[in-house]
Design a protein around this motif. Structure first.
Motif, PDB file in Angstrom:
ATOM      1  N   GLU A  67       0.823  -1.214   0.000  1.00 51.15           N
ATOM      2  CA  GLU A  67       0.000   0.000   0.000  1.00 51.15           C
ATOM      3  C   GLU A  67       0.855   1.262   0.000  1.00 51.15           C
ATOM      4  O   GLU A  67       0.378   2.337  -0.335  1.00 51.15           O
ATOM      5  CB  GLU A  67      -0.940   0.007   1.215  1.00 51.15           C
ATOM      6  N   ASP A  68       2.132   1.151   0.397  1.00 52.28           N
ATOM      7  CA  ASP A  68       3.025   2.300   0.437  1.00 52.28           C
ATOM      8  C   ASP A  68       3.795   2.494  -0.865  1.00 52.28           C
ATOM      9  O   ASP A  68       4.661   3.357  -0.947  1.00 52.28           O
ATOM     10  CB  ASP A  68       4.026   2.155   1.599  1.00 52.28           C
ATOM     11  N   CYS A  69       3.483   1.687  -1.885  1.00 51.68           N
ATOM     12  CA  CYS A  69       4.175   1.820  -3.165  1.00 51.68           C
ATOM     13  C   CYS A  69       3.798   3.131  -3.852  1.00 51.68           C
ATOM     14  O   CYS A  69       2.655   3.585  -3.773  1.00 51.68           O
ATOM     15  CB  CYS A  69       3.827   0.658  -4.090  1.00 51.68           C
ATOM     16  N   LEU A  70       4.766   3.681  -4.553  1.00 50.88           N
ATOM     17  CA  LEU A  70       4.551   4.901  -5.319  1.00 50.88           C
ATOM     18  C   LEU A  70       3.422   4.724  -6.336  1.00 50.88           C
ATOM     19  O   LEU A  70       2.555   5.588  -6.476  1.00 50.88           O
ATOM     20  CB  LEU A  70       5.861   5.275  -6.027  1.00 50.88           C
ATOM     21  N   CYS A  71       3.403   3.588  -7.026  1.00 51.20           N
ATOM     22  CA  CYS A  71       2.369   3.342  -8.038  1.00 51.20           C
ATOM     23  C   CYS A  71       0.978   3.309  -7.422  1.00 51.20           C
ATOM     24  O   CYS A  71       0.009   3.767  -8.033  1.00 51.20           O
ATOM     25  CB  CYS A  71       2.645   2.031  -8.765  1.00 51.20           C
ATOM     26  N   HIS A  72       0.869   2.752  -6.218  1.00 52.05           N
ATOM     27  CA  HIS A  72      -0.433   2.685  -5.546  1.00 52.05           C
ATOM     28  C   HIS A  72      -0.974   4.076  -5.231  1.00 52.05           C
ATOM     29  O   HIS A  72      -2.179   4.299  -5.268  1.00 52.05           O
ATOM     30  CB  HIS A  72      -0.334   1.866  -4.253  1.00 52.05           C
ATOM     31  N   ALA A  73      -0.078   5.006  -4.900  1.00 52.30           N
ATOM     32  CA  ALA A  73      -0.520   6.366  -4.580  1.00 52.30           C
ATOM     33  C   ALA A  73      -1.221   6.988  -5.784  1.00 52.30           C
ATOM     34  O   ALA A  73      -2.226   7.683  -5.640  1.00 52.30           O
ATOM     35  CB  ALA A  73       0.663   7.225  -4.151  1.00 52.30           C
ATOM     36  N   PHE A  74      -0.702   6.717  -6.977  1.00 51.50           N
ATOM     37  CA  PHE A  74      -1.339   7.219  -8.196  1.00 51.50           C
ATOM     38  C   PHE A  74      -2.646   6.473  -8.470  1.00 51.50           C
ATOM     39  O   PHE A  74      -3.671   7.087  -8.774  1.00 51.50           O
ATOM     40  CB  PHE A  74      -0.404   7.062  -9.401  1.00 51.50           C
ATOM     41  N   SER A  75      -2.617   5.156  -8.363  1.00 47.26           N
ATOM     42  CA  SER A  75      -3.800   4.368  -8.729  1.00 47.26           C
ATOM     43  C   SER A  75      -4.963   4.615  -7.782  1.00 47.26           C
ATOM     44  O   SER A  75      -6.121   4.515  -8.190  1.00 47.26           O
ATOM     45  CB  SER A  75      -3.452   2.878  -8.773  1.00 47.26           C
ATOM     46  N   ARG A  76      -4.685   4.949  -6.528  1.00 51.14           N
ATOM     47  CA  ARG A  76      -5.780   5.233  -5.593  1.00 51.14           C
ATOM     48  C   ARG A  76      -6.610   6.424  -6.056  1.00 51.14           C
ATOM     49  O   ARG A  76      -7.788   6.535  -5.733  1.00 51.14           O
ATOM     50  CB  ARG A  76      -5.230   5.492  -4.182  1.00 51.14           C
ATOM     51  N   LEU A  77      -5.990   7.329  -6.816  1.00 51.04           N
ATOM     52  CA  LEU A  77      -6.702   8.493  -7.335  1.00 51.04           C
ATOM     53  C   LEU A  77      -7.122   8.307  -8.791  1.00 51.04           C
ATOM     54  O   LEU A  77      -7.705   9.204  -9.395  1.00 51.04           O
ATOM     55  CB  LEU A  77      -5.832   9.744  -7.194  1.00 51.04           C
ATOM     56  N   GLY A  78      -6.806   7.149  -9.352  1.00 47.86           N
ATOM     57  CA  GLY A  78      -7.224   6.856 -10.725  1.00 47.86           C
ATOM     58  C   GLY A  78      -6.314   7.418 -11.794  1.00 47.86           C
ATOM     59  O   GLY A  78      -6.739   7.574 -12.946  1.00 47.86           O
ATOM     60  N   TYR A  79      -5.054   7.721 -11.451  1.00 45.64           N
ATOM     61  CA  TYR A  79      -4.117   8.274 -12.427  1.00 45.64           C
ATOM     62  C   TYR A  79      -2.977   7.296 -12.690  1.00 45.64           C
ATOM     63  O   TYR A  79      -2.538   6.574 -11.792  1.00 45.64           O
ATOM     64  CB  TYR A  79      -3.559   9.614 -11.949  1.00 45.64           C
ATOM     65  N   ALA A  80      -2.481   7.297 -13.929  1.00 47.23           N
ATOM     66  CA  ALA A  80      -1.384   6.415 -14.320  1.00 47.23           C
ATOM     67  C   ALA A  80      -0.077   7.194 -14.297  1.00 47.23           C
ATOM     68  O   ALA A  80       0.041   8.219 -14.974  1.00 47.23           O
ATOM     69  CB  ALA A  80      -1.629   5.859 -15.717  1.00 47.23           C
ATOM     70  N   PRO A  81       0.900   6.731 -13.533  1.00 48.80           N
ATOM     71  CA  PRO A  81       2.192   7.418 -13.526  1.00 48.80           C
ATOM     72  C   PRO A  81       3.022   7.046 -14.753  1.00 48.80           C
ATOM     73  O   PRO A  81       3.012   5.899 -15.192  1.00 48.80           O
ATOM     74  CB  PRO A  81       2.851   6.890 -12.239  1.00 48.80           C
ATOM     75  N   HIS A  82       3.705   8.027 -15.315  1.00 51.38           N
ATOM     76  CA  HIS A  82       4.637   7.804 -16.423  1.00 51.38           C
ATOM     77  C   HIS A  82       6.028   8.163 -15.901  1.00 51.38           C
ATOM     78  O   HIS A  82       6.342   9.344 -15.735  1.00 51.38           O
ATOM     79  CB  HIS A  82       4.272   8.666 -17.633  1.00 51.38           C
ATOM     80  N   PHE A  83       6.846   7.150 -15.639  1.00 50.90           N
ATOM     81  CA  PHE A  83       8.176   7.383 -15.078  1.00 50.90           C
ATOM     82  C   PHE A  83       9.119   7.750 -16.206  1.00 50.90           C
ATOM     83  O   PHE A  83       9.365   6.958 -17.117  1.00 50.90           O
ATOM     84  CB  PHE A  83       8.648   6.141 -14.323  1.00 50.90           C
ATOM     85  N   ARG A  84       9.657   8.948 -16.152  1.00 48.56           N
ATOM     86  CA  ARG A  84      10.418   9.481 -17.278  1.00 48.56           C
ATOM     87  C   ARG A  84      11.921   9.263 -17.133  1.00 48.56           C
ATOM     88  O   ARG A  84      12.603   8.966 -18.096  1.00 48.56           O
ATOM     89  CB  ARG A  84      10.099  10.965 -17.446  1.00 48.56           C
ATOM     90  N   ARG A  85      12.437   9.456 -15.939  1.00 48.34           N
ATOM     91  CA  ARG A  85      13.869   9.248 -15.736  1.00 48.34           C
ATOM     92  C   ARG A  85      14.164   9.216 -14.237  1.00 48.34           C
ATOM     93  O   ARG A  85      13.324   9.565 -13.414  1.00 48.34           O
ATOM     94  CB  ARG A  85      14.695  10.343 -16.406  1.00 48.34           C
ATOM     95  N   VAL A  86      15.399   8.807 -13.918  1.00 49.58           N
ATOM     96  CA  VAL A  86      15.890   8.830 -12.544  1.00 49.58           C
ATOM     97  C   VAL A  86      17.241   9.527 -12.553  1.00 49.58           C
ATOM     98  O   VAL A  86      18.101   9.194 -13.377  1.00 49.58           O
ATOM     99  CB  VAL A  86      16.034   7.398 -11.962  1.00 49.58           C
ATOM    100  N   GLU A  87      17.398  10.517 -11.689  1.00 48.53           N
ATOM    101  CA  GLU A  87      18.684  11.213 -11.568  1.00 48.53           C
ATOM    102  C   GLU A  87      19.057  11.289 -10.098  1.00 48.53           C
ATOM    103  O   GLU A  87      18.318  11.860  -9.292  1.00 48.53           O
ATOM    104  CB  GLU A  87      18.592  12.632 -12.154  1.00 48.53           C
TER     105      GLU A  87
END
Length: 201
Positions: A67-87
């Motif tokens: 439940e603490d996953c980053l993806c879950h935070a988006f899905s709980r609100l109905g939005y899809a995350p698009h991971f663009r890069r990591v720096e």
């Protein structure tokens, strides 16, 4: 920009810098501290992540979905995350949301599960080709200006029916009302200048 302006085919694109908690175990950052692209497939209790490094190598990592996953935070609100890069371990993630209230809810939801989240860019996109109409690039702001502006947006200070006062925001930041007022004015001036420079260019 009013919420009424973001309707029909219009949506808001929000770019966020996200720092995960150190012991999150998220494969997005455990596989590489630098990534030019990230593909996530979370099914059931397992998350599989393909991370493309800047030199083109693809590394696969797995993690446990919670439940603490980053993806879950988006899905709980109905939005899809698009991971663009990591720096340097900071993830740049994009989402397309309906209005400013959705931006506020998303940032608040993320703050429950990540170490830090910062608003980097906000744009209005319109039509089937998702053409960007107005873009606000926050990278030109100082960290203090960005933090002040982000807090003002998240707390609804710029909303027509706002019920938050400048003094409340200043107290939350631990600075004077006049100092925050100056930061917001300077930040807004930079953003407006940037937008009109982009239109002329």
């Amino acid at each position: 920009m009013s919420d009424a302006a973001v309707s029909g085919d219009r949506r808001l694109r929000v770019d966020l810098d996200v720092d995960l908690v150190d012991d999150s175990g998220c494969p997005i950052v455990t596989e590489a501290t630098e990534a030019a692209g990230v593909a996530v497939n979370a099914v059931g209790e397992e998350c599989v992540v393909d991370v493309t490094t800047p030199d083109g190598d693809v590394r696969r990592g797995t993690g446990e979905v919670s439940e603490d996953c980053l993806c879950h935070a988006f899905s709980r609100l109905g939005y899809a995350p698009h991971f663009r890069r990591v720096e340097d371990g900071t993830i740049l993630v994009t989402a397309y949301v309906d209005d400013r209230d959705a931006v506020r809810r998303l940032v608040e939801e993320l703050r429950e599960v990540v170490d830090r989240v910062r608003l980097v860019r906000l744009a209005v996109v319109e039509g089937p080709d998702a053409t960007e109409q107005v873009t606000f690039d926050l990278s030109a702001l100082t960290p203090k200006q960005r933090r002040g502006l982000e807090l003002a947006v998240v707390r609804g200070y710029f909303d027509d029916d706002r019920d938050v006062r400048l003094s409340d925001l200043a107290d939350e930041l631990g600075i004077s009302k006049s100092a925050l007022s100056q930061r917001l004015r300077t930040a807004q001036a930079k953003l407006v200048t940037d937008v009109f420079d982009g239109v002329e260019g």
